[in-house]
Scaffold this motif. Structure first.
Motif, PDB file in Angstrom:
ATOM      1  N   GLU A  17       0.659  -1.184   0.018  1.00 12.86           N
ATOM      2  CA  GLU A  17      -0.011   0.199   0.057  1.00 12.86           C
ATOM      3  C   GLU A  17       0.818   1.388  -0.163  1.00 12.86           C
ATOM      4  OE1 GLU A  17      -3.812  -1.966   2.490  1.00 12.86           O
ATOM      5  OE2 GLU A  17      -2.223  -0.494   3.508  1.00 12.86           O
ATOM      6  N   ALA A  18       1.783   1.417   0.943  1.00 16.99           N
ATOM      7  CA  ALA A  18       2.796   2.340   1.036  1.00 16.99           C
ATOM      8  C   ALA A  18       3.603   2.756  -0.162  1.00 16.99           C
ATOM      9  CB  ALA A  18       3.542   2.408   2.089  1.00 16.99           C
ATOM     10  N   PHE A  22       2.771   5.941  -3.376  1.00 15.43           N
ATOM     11  CA  PHE A  22       3.772   7.070  -3.750  1.00 15.43           C
ATOM     12  C   PHE A  22       3.449   6.945  -5.382  1.00 15.43           C
ATOM     13  CE2 PHE A  22       7.543   8.733  -5.451  1.00 15.43           C
ATOM     14  CZ  PHE A  22       8.019   9.624  -4.336  1.00 15.43           C
ATOM     15  N   GLY A  23       3.273   5.988  -6.163  1.00 13.64           N
ATOM     16  CA  GLY A  23       3.185   6.273  -7.444  1.00 13.64           C
ATOM     17  C   GLY A  23       1.592   6.895  -7.880  1.00 13.64           C
ATOM     18  N   ILE A  24       0.837   6.611  -6.965  1.00 12.94           N
ATOM     19  CA  ILE A  24      -0.623   7.266  -7.141  1.00 12.94           C
ATOM     20  C   ILE A  24      -0.588   8.680  -6.695  1.00 12.94           C
ATOM     21  CG2 ILE A  24      -2.872   7.362  -6.259  1.00 12.94           C
ATOM     22  CD1 ILE A  24      -2.559   4.182  -6.030  1.00 12.94           C
ATOM     23  N   ALA A  25       0.306   8.996  -5.708  1.00  7.73           N
ATOM     24  CA  ALA A  25       0.430  10.479  -5.503  1.00  7.73           C
ATOM     25  C   ALA A  25       1.025  11.175  -6.412  1.00  7.73           C
ATOM     26  CB  ALA A  25       1.179  10.546  -4.081  1.00  7.73           C
ATOM     27  N   LEU A  26       2.080  10.771  -7.108  1.00  8.18           N
ATOM     28  CA  LEU A  26       2.792  11.323  -8.226  1.00  8.18           C
ATOM     29  C   LEU A  26       2.181  11.395  -9.387  1.00  8.18           C
ATOM     30  CD1 LEU A  26       5.954  12.126  -9.120  1.00  8.18           C
ATOM     31  CD2 LEU A  26       6.072   9.887 -10.102  1.00  8.18           C
ATOM     32  N   THR A  27       1.261  10.617  -9.876  1.00  7.16           N
ATOM     33  CA  THR A  27       0.234  10.389 -10.882  1.00  7.16           C
ATOM     34  C   THR A  27      -0.602  11.547 -10.659  1.00  7.16           C
ATOM     35  OG1 THR A  27       0.497   8.350 -11.560  1.00  7.16           O
ATOM     36  CG2 THR A  27      -1.112   9.547 -12.467  1.00  7.16           C
ATOM     37  N   SER A  28      -1.211  11.819  -9.331  1.00  8.28           N
ATOM     38  CA  SER A  28      -2.212  12.788  -9.083  1.00  8.28           C
ATOM     39  C   SER A  28      -1.641  14.044  -9.128  1.00  8.28           C
ATOM     40  CB  SER A  28      -2.968  12.485  -7.711  1.00  8.28           C
ATOM     41  OG  SER A  28      -3.433  11.306  -7.538  1.00  8.28           O
ATOM     42  N   LEU A  29      -0.421  14.347  -8.572  1.00 12.80           N
ATOM     43  CA  LEU A  29      -0.002  15.610  -8.690  1.00 12.80           C
ATOM     44  C   LEU A  29       0.220  16.178 -10.172  1.00 12.80           C
ATOM     45  CD1 LEU A  29       2.754  15.398  -5.749  1.00 12.80           C
ATOM     46  CD2 LEU A  29       0.944  16.973  -6.160  1.00 12.80           C
ATOM     47  N   GLU A  30       0.737  15.262 -11.011  1.00 11.51           N
ATOM     48  CA  GLU A  30       0.841  15.556 -12.452  1.00 11.51           C
ATOM     49  C   GLU A  30      -0.346  16.290 -12.978  1.00 11.51           C
ATOM     50  OE1 GLU A  30       2.541  11.989 -14.051  1.00 11.51           O
ATOM     51  OE2 GLU A  30       4.531  12.316 -13.499  1.00 11.51           O
ATOM     52  N   TYR A  31      -1.307  15.463 -12.734  1.00  6.86           N
ATOM     53  CA  TYR A  31      -2.706  15.947 -13.318  1.00  6.86           C
ATOM     54  C   TYR A  31      -3.231  17.210 -12.693  1.00  6.86           C
ATOM     55  CZ  TYR A  31      -3.665  11.892 -16.334  1.00  6.86           C
ATOM     56  OH  TYR A  31      -3.647  10.814 -17.198  1.00  6.86           O
ATOM     57  N   LEU A  81      -4.597  11.952  -3.882  1.00  6.83           N
ATOM     58  CA  LEU A  81      -3.664  12.479  -3.551  1.00  6.83           C
ATOM     59  C   LEU A  81      -3.753  12.430  -2.082  1.00  6.83           C
ATOM     60  CD1 LEU A  81      -0.892  13.869  -3.507  1.00  6.83           C
ATOM     61  CD2 LEU A  81      -2.118  16.056  -3.799  1.00  6.83           C
ATOM     62  N   LEU A  82      -4.881  12.770  -1.329  1.00  4.54           N
ATOM     63  CA  LEU A  82      -5.047  12.659   0.099  1.00  4.54           C
ATOM     64  C   LEU A  82      -4.994  11.352   0.512  1.00  4.54           C
ATOM     65  CD1 LEU A  82      -5.592  13.714   2.783  1.00  4.54           C
ATOM     66  CD2 LEU A  82      -8.062  13.840   2.115  1.00  4.54           C
ATOM     67  N   ALA A  83      -5.881  10.477  -0.143  1.00  2.80           N
ATOM     68  CA  ALA A  83      -5.609   8.876   0.265  1.00  2.80           C
ATOM     69  C   ALA A  83      -4.294   8.365   0.220  1.00  2.80           C
ATOM     70  CB  ALA A  83      -6.772   8.312  -0.674  1.00  2.80           C
ATOM     71  N   MET A  88       0.797   6.310   2.944  1.00  3.55           N
ATOM     72  CA  MET A  88       2.401   6.595   2.971  1.00  3.55           C
ATOM     73  C   MET A  88       2.724   7.088   4.398  1.00  3.55           C
ATOM     74  SD  MET A  88       3.555   8.310  -0.433  1.00  3.55           S
ATOM     75  CE  MET A  88       2.321   9.531  -0.556  1.00  3.55           C
ATOM     76  N   ASN A  89       1.660   7.369   5.201  1.00  6.66           N
ATOM     77  CA  ASN A  89       1.864   7.890   6.671  1.00  6.66           C
ATOM     78  C   ASN A  89       1.856   6.687   7.539  1.00  6.66           C
ATOM     79  OD1 ASN A  89       1.933   8.933   9.146  1.00  6.66           O
ATOM     80  ND2 ASN A  89       0.127  10.162   8.985  1.00  6.66           N
TER      81      ASN A  89
END
Length: 290
Positions: A17-18, A22-31, A81-83, A88-89
């Motif tokens: 999950e963690a 990170f990859g999901i957060a990266l993709t979300s930030l890109e969009y 991004l929040l999820a 990651m926390n």
């Protein structure tokens, strides 16, 4: 009171999950940083995407505009991004992690319908991974379900490598060494330095092609190989994704595939040949009566 130590399978799934988060957060930030891409006049406009099927192009499907057009689509990526940040926390509660996994799973299914141009193996692996993680989260006290989720992730990961290796081996361009120069000369996945190098050295290009074919095909042996060999194979696979990210821009593949490695390591512990010495194997053989 100290927290109860996690079972091996719980720890492995939490690590999956963690890392994938990170990859999901990266993709979300890109969009989120490029809102024009998903705008009505953007390359991935929903007004254009919805015309792909008759059902989505009909007037009664206008309700989809609420979530698939701005600002709805940006809200989805902000939520992802929040999820991802929750996963990651390490201090996030189990309840928070469960909600985060379920949200990512649901929105991953939605995005498969919304964003079709540019979708690749990363998106499919993320869908598979979070379907398994969601099943494990919905059965928090069932170790059988969690083990099944870990094995499912492991099987899908290894099958992906094996299928990719065999498919490349069946293709003449890969066997002759012509495929890699062809890939590296493209604008989307190309790198001029690598292309020039392979173009001027055909033998090197062929050797690199066969190393990819053989490498992907043998990675599944990490499940049963001795520990040192297993780690070497997984390191080879991780390095392969790192090289793809560096030279081809496929940075999302790293997190989607390498993120499943904790599940692979967990399952490999039950299959590794290190668990059986030759003497122990000999004891399992039927003894000859005197």
């Amino acid at each position: 009171m100290s927290a109860k130590p996690l079972e091996s399978v719980d720890r492995a799934l939490a690590q999956v999950e963690a890392v994938t988060a990170f990859g999901i957060a990266l993709t979300s930030l890109e969009y989120l940083m490029r809102p024009d891409t998903l705008s009505d006049k953007g390359l991935q406009s929903w007004l254009v995407e919805r015309t792909r099927t008759k059902k989505s192009s009909r007037r009664r499907a206008d309700i989809l505009n609420v979530v698939f057009r701005p600002p709805g689509i940006q809200v989805i990526f902000a939520g992802r991004l929040l999820a991802a940040s929750v996963l990651m926390n390490p201090r996030s509660s189990q309840q928070q992690r469960t909600v985060a996994v379920l949200f990512i799973t649901a929105t991953t299914y939605l995005l498969q319908y919304r964003i079709r141009y540019g979708a690749d193996g990363t998106d499919h692996m993320t869908l598979v991974a979070y379907s398994a993680l969601a099943a494990a989260r919905l059965a928090p006290n069932d170790k059988v379900v969690k083990e099944a989720a870990a094995w499912f992730l492991t099987g899908q990961t290894m099958l992906s490598y094996l299928a990719a290796g065999l498919a490349k081996g069946a293709g003449v361009p890969w066997r002759t060494g012509m495929a890699m120069p062809g890939i590296f000369r493209t604008r989307v996945y190309g790198d001029k330095r690598v292309y020039d190098l392979m173009k001027s050295r055909p033998r090197l290009s062929k050797a690199m092609s066969w190393s990819v074919i053989i490498g992907e095909s043998v990675i599944p042996l990490a499940l049963i190989a001795p520990k040192k060999t297993s780690w070497a194979l997984m390191g080879l696979a991780g390095s392969f994704h790192g090289a793809n990210a560096l030279f081809m821009g496929l940075n999302r593949f790293v997190w989607a595939f390498v993120g499943n490695y904790p599940a692979v390591v967990h399952c490999a512990k039950n299959l590794s040949l290190d668990d059986y010495s030759l003497r122990e194997l000999g004891r399992l053989l039927p003894k000859k009566e005197s």
